[in-house]
Enzyme design. Structure first.
Site, short mmCIF file in Angstrom:
data_model
loop_
_atom_site.label_atom_id
_atom_site.label_comp_id
_atom_site.label_asym_id
_atom_site.label_seq_id
_atom_site.Cartn_x
_atom_site.Cartn_y
_atom_site.Cartn_z
N LEU A 140 7.57 2.70 5.92
CA LEU A 140 8.56 1.69 6.28
C LEU A 140 9.92 2.01 5.67
CD1 LEU A 140 5.93 0.10 7.12
CD2 LEU A 140 7.29 -1.95 6.71
N THR A 197 0.86 -1.18 0.00
CA THR A 197 0.00 0.00 0.00
C THR A 197 0.90 1.24 0.00
OG1 THR A 197 -0.17 -0.12 2.42
CG2 THR A 197 -1.95 -1.11 1.14
N VAL A 220 1.12 4.58 1.28
CA VAL A 220 1.64 5.31 2.44
C VAL A 220 2.50 4.40 3.32
CG1 VAL A 220 1.03 6.64 4.50
CG2 VAL A 220 -0.30 6.91 2.41
N CYS A 221 2.10 3.16 3.45
CA CYS A 221 2.86 2.21 4.27
C CYS A 221 4.24 1.97 3.67
CB CYS A 221 2.11 0.89 4.40
SG CYS A 221 0.52 1.03 5.21
N THR A 222 4.31 1.84 2.37
CA THR A 222 5.59 1.61 1.71
C THR A 222 6.54 2.78 1.98
OG1 THR A 222 4.55 0.28 -0.02
CG2 THR A 222 6.70 1.26 -0.55
#
Length: 218
Positions: free
Chosen positions: A50, A43, A45-47
């Protein structure tokens, strides 16, 4: 909302991760841990988040802080996703473990649930972050909706603040950054302050005449 909040003890769960099985209290050890959750693998924003965590990993390590991610997919998915994360963030390696929670059980126990449900009616993880101290207590929690990414500089700032407060009888004012003056706790009398802070302190002259706003450098 059920689950963890400030002052609670992190449950000593055994979890599956990209680094194998981890027992949470063993992972904390005698240091600090940032435990952060994400709505899902692959996804946008998560990428980005992290990847930024990986880029900031050295800053956290300098402060004795380990990172521990969580996403509601399985370990093979996490490992494939890491390739995308590292490709996007200019090659900063993801050295920290990412917990797998495909049954979405851990997010409930760790207070990382978003009020919005997915298209199938399942609970989804929020963009939550807990800072855990050496005593396994939750020292600070951020809870963001899945639509809003976190500010990593703010995470670093609050780690500095928490560690400063844990070591000295002080608090950090609004917008405080490392190296700036801090305020002396109201529980410390002026007589005690002279002993605890031999470098001295400055009391702000206020209309109330009360001497509670005292700044010092530590």
């Amino acid at each position: 909302m059920p689950g963890l909040t400030i002052g609670d003890t992190l449950p000593d769960l055994q979890v599956e991760s990209t680094h194998g099985k981890i027992r949470l209290h063993d992972y904390v050890g005698d240091g600090w841990v940032i435990l952060f959750s994400h709505p899902g693998d692959f996804t946008p924003v998560c990428t980005i988040e992290l990847g930024l965590m990986a880029a900031y990993a050295d800053k956290f390590a300098e402060r004795g802080v380990k990172l521990l991610g969580l996403s509601c997919d399985d370990v093979p998915s996490h490992k494939d996703w890491i390739k995308d994360i590292e490709a996007y963030n200019n090659g900063h390696p993801v050295k920290y473990p990412i917990i797998a929670d495909p049954r979405r059980e851990l997010i409930k126990q760790l207070n990382m649930v978003d009020p919005e449900k997915d298209s199938e009616g399942n609970q989804t993880p929020s963009r939550a972050l807990h800072i855990v101290g050496p005593d396994n207590k939750i020292r600070l929690s951020f809870l963001y909706p899945a639509t809003t990414g976190r500010n990593m500089d703010e995470v670093v700032r609050v780690v500095d603040s928490l560690q400063m407060a844990a070591k000295h009888k002080v608090a950090t004012p609004a917008n405080w950054k490392q190296g700036e003056p801090v305020v002396i706790s109201p529980s410390v009398s002026n007589e005690q302050a002279e002993e605890v802070f031999p470098q001295g302190y400055k009391t702000v002259d206020l209309p109330s005449g009360k001497d509670y706003l005292r700044f010092t450098n530590v």
